[in-house]
Design a protein around this motif. Structure first.
Motif, short mmCIF file in Angstrom:
data_model
loop_
_atom_site.label_atom_id
_atom_site.label_comp_id
_atom_site.label_asym_id
_atom_site.label_seq_id
_atom_site.Cartn_x
_atom_site.Cartn_y
_atom_site.Cartn_z
N UNK A 101 0.88 -1.02 0.06
CA UNK A 101 0.01 0.06 0.10
C UNK A 101 0.86 1.19 -0.22
N UNK A 102 0.61 2.16 -0.80
CA UNK A 102 1.44 3.33 -1.17
C UNK A 102 2.97 3.04 -1.48
N UNK A 103 3.21 1.90 -1.95
CA UNK A 103 4.46 1.63 -2.19
C UNK A 103 4.79 0.94 -3.74
N UNK A 104 3.63 1.59 -4.58
CA UNK A 104 3.46 1.09 -5.82
C UNK A 104 3.08 2.47 -6.82
N UNK A 105 4.10 2.98 -7.80
CA UNK A 105 3.74 3.95 -8.37
C UNK A 105 3.44 3.60 -10.05
N UNK A 106 2.96 4.31 -10.67
CA UNK A 106 2.56 4.20 -11.94
C UNK A 106 2.64 5.48 -12.76
N UNK A 107 3.09 5.31 -14.08
CA UNK A 107 3.19 6.51 -14.94
C UNK A 107 2.05 6.21 -16.09
N UNK A 108 1.06 7.25 -16.14
CA UNK A 108 0.03 7.08 -17.01
C UNK A 108 0.02 8.21 -18.26
N UNK A 109 0.10 7.85 -19.55
CA UNK A 109 0.21 8.81 -20.46
C UNK A 109 -1.26 9.65 -20.75
N UNK A 110 -1.59 10.25 -19.77
CA UNK A 110 -2.81 11.26 -20.14
C UNK A 110 -2.85 12.00 -18.56
#
Length: 196
Positions: A101-110
């Protein structure tokens, strides 16, 4: 802090992040690449950076639940503290989420909440929008719905094609993501030191 990157495809963001870990520009150690497509180009990139690779598909695990359990075993084996998604095209399920929890980040192209899910760049382009963007966010149990860390707008020019827009969105990603991760990892390190 031991970090894993999850990726599914070409791995341009992986390449930039791996280099920054090597150059000690990011706190922590890049300990693992997990890929759900064993033949993806990102696997070769990881090997070139001497990052251990594990790759397997949902199908070969016999379904989503055993797949997630196998990933959890991997994360325990490598003692992973933090996960970075870099073009990982699967939704993270509850088995992993409850442990990170709160230890996974994502990059989203929008520019979320605009265009969650797949084909975000193409959808923004075909809707004749004047701008799209890039978002870095924590992962929760929704589709690209987790708390937003940072965002940046990318204009859609009258002269753009999908390809030229995609190129500029990726350029923005390559700047924004490492900077965001740098700040997040420093913050986590600071918290852990204060807790000791």
């Amino acid at each position: 802090m031991k970090v894993a990157i999850f990726a599914s495809g070409n791995g341009t963001n992986f390449e930039i992040l791996a280099q920054k870990f090597e150059d000690n520009e990011l706190a922590g150690k890049l300990t693992l690449l997990f890929c759900d497509h064993p033949d993806a180009p990102v696997v070769t990139r990881a090997k070139n950076h001497h990052v251990p690779v594990r790759a397997f598909t949902v199908k070969e695990c016999g379904g989503k639940l055993p797949y997630e359990k196998k990933i959890m075993e991997l994360l325990k084996e490598f003692q992973i503290d933090f996960i970075i998604l870099a073009g990982y095209l699967r939704v993270i399920g509850p088995t992993i989420l409850q442990n990170y929890e709160e230890k996974i980040v994502n990059l989203h192209p929008a520019y979320l909440p605009e265009y969650p899910g797949l084909h975000s760049i193409e959808r923004a382009f075909s809707d004749h929008r004047t701008q799209t963007g890039v978002t870095v966010h924590f992962v929760d149990d929704g589709l690209d719905s987790g708390p937003i860390i940072v965002q940046q707008r990318v204009p859609i020019l009258a002269t753009d094609s999908v390809e030229t827009l995609e190129r500029r969105v990726h350029e923005c990603e390559h700047q924004l993501y490492p900077q965001a991760i740098k700040e997040i990892l420093l913050e986590i390190n600071k918290k852990e030191q204060n807790d000791q």
